[in-house]
Design an enzyme around this catalytic site. Structure first.
Site, PDB file in Angstrom:
ATOM      1  N   ASP A 174      -2.664  -1.392   3.020  1.00  0.00           N
ATOM      2  CA  ASP A 174      -2.712  -0.191   2.177  1.00  0.00           C
ATOM      3  C   ASP A 174      -3.715   0.797   2.785  1.00  0.00           C
ATOM      4  OD1 ASP A 174      -2.010   0.272  -1.147  1.00  0.00           O
ATOM      5  OD2 ASP A 174      -3.451   1.599  -0.164  1.00  0.00           O
ATOM      6  N   ASN A 211       3.096  -2.500  -9.696  1.00  0.00           N
ATOM      7  CA  ASN A 211       3.038  -1.399 -10.648  1.00  0.00           C
ATOM      8  C   ASN A 211       4.461  -0.914 -10.916  1.00  0.00           C
ATOM      9  OD1 ASN A 211       0.186  -1.374 -10.752  1.00  0.00           O
ATOM     10  ND2 ASN A 211       0.110  -0.208  -8.845  1.00  0.00           N
ATOM     11  N   GLU A 267       3.187   4.866  -7.891  1.00  0.00           N
ATOM     12  CA  GLU A 267       3.182   6.148  -7.172  1.00  0.00           C
ATOM     13  C   GLU A 267       4.365   6.268  -6.222  1.00  0.00           C
ATOM     14  OE1 GLU A 267      -0.504   6.412  -5.079  1.00  0.00           O
ATOM     15  OE2 GLU A 267      -1.697   6.462  -6.912  1.00  0.00           O
ATOM     16  N   VAL A 268       4.758   5.159  -5.632  1.00  0.00           N
ATOM     17  CA  VAL A 268       5.822   5.188  -4.628  1.00  0.00           C
ATOM     18  C   VAL A 268       7.049   4.477  -5.194  1.00  0.00           C
ATOM     19  CG1 VAL A 268       6.480   4.551  -2.280  1.00  0.00           C
ATOM     20  CG2 VAL A 268       4.100   5.173  -2.772  1.00  0.00           C
ATOM     21  N   HIS A 278       7.232  -2.595  -4.334  1.00  0.00           N
ATOM     22  CA  HIS A 278       6.274  -3.212  -3.420  1.00  0.00           C
ATOM     23  C   HIS A 278       5.324  -4.102  -4.199  1.00  0.00           C
ATOM     24  CE1 HIS A 278       4.828   0.730  -4.727  1.00  0.00           C
ATOM     25  NE2 HIS A 278       3.595   0.230  -4.693  1.00  0.00           N
ATOM     26  N   HIS A 283       1.567  -5.594  -4.229  1.00  0.00           N
ATOM     27  CA  HIS A 283       0.218  -5.487  -3.662  1.00  0.00           C
ATOM     28  C   HIS A 283      -0.355  -6.902  -3.574  1.00  0.00           C
ATOM     29  CE1 HIS A 283      -0.509  -1.055  -4.670  1.00  0.00           C
ATOM     30  NE2 HIS A 283       0.533  -1.329  -5.441  1.00  0.00           N
TER      31      HIS A 283
END
Ligand code: AMP
Length: 116
Positions: A32, A89, A97-98, A102, A104
């Protein structure tokens, strides 16, 4: 469904560079750019899914592959003994946000709970 082209699509295609830690036929993992822990790696499936909510409409193998590969990468990062946290998320309240699914991987320090 038309999916927006995200920064992670561009990382996957090589259009944008990333600090890659692992790649195979199923996933790509990279550091990240704004790490929240000493180790902060993102894992994306090569078969694109925009959000976690979409997994309910996908074959079980898609979520299984992402979880298993994320566990494998965490092991390769040397996190198995001390432990780590996996975060996905989702949507606005989840602070996603994206719009490219994904996971983390956060490790290398004692993480607090509850999350902010
Ligand atoms: P999320 O809020 O779950 O969508 O997380 C998106 C993450 O992508 C954030 O932790 C960002 O720091 C990270 N990020 C954004 N752009 C890049 C990039 N070009 N390379 C690596 N990580 C990125």
């Amino acid at each position: 469904m038309i999916m927006e082209v995200t920064i992670f699509d561009k990382i996957l295609s090589g259009e944008i560079p990333s600090n890659k830690v692992y790649e195979d036929e199923d996933v790509l993992a990279f550091h990240d750019v704004n790490p929240q822990a000493p180790i902060h790696v993102l894992v994306i499936p090569k078969k694109k899914v925009a959000t976690f909510t979409e997994l309910k409409d996908r074959p079980t193998i898609d979520s299984g592959v992402l979880f298993q590969k994320t566990a494998l990468i965490a092991d390769k990062l040397g996190l198995d003994d001390e432990g780590y946290r996996i975060v996905v998320n989702c949507g606005e309240n989840g602070n996603q946000e994206v719009a490219y699914l994904h996971a983390h991987i956060l490790g290398g320090r004692k993480l607090t709970w509850p999350p902010g």
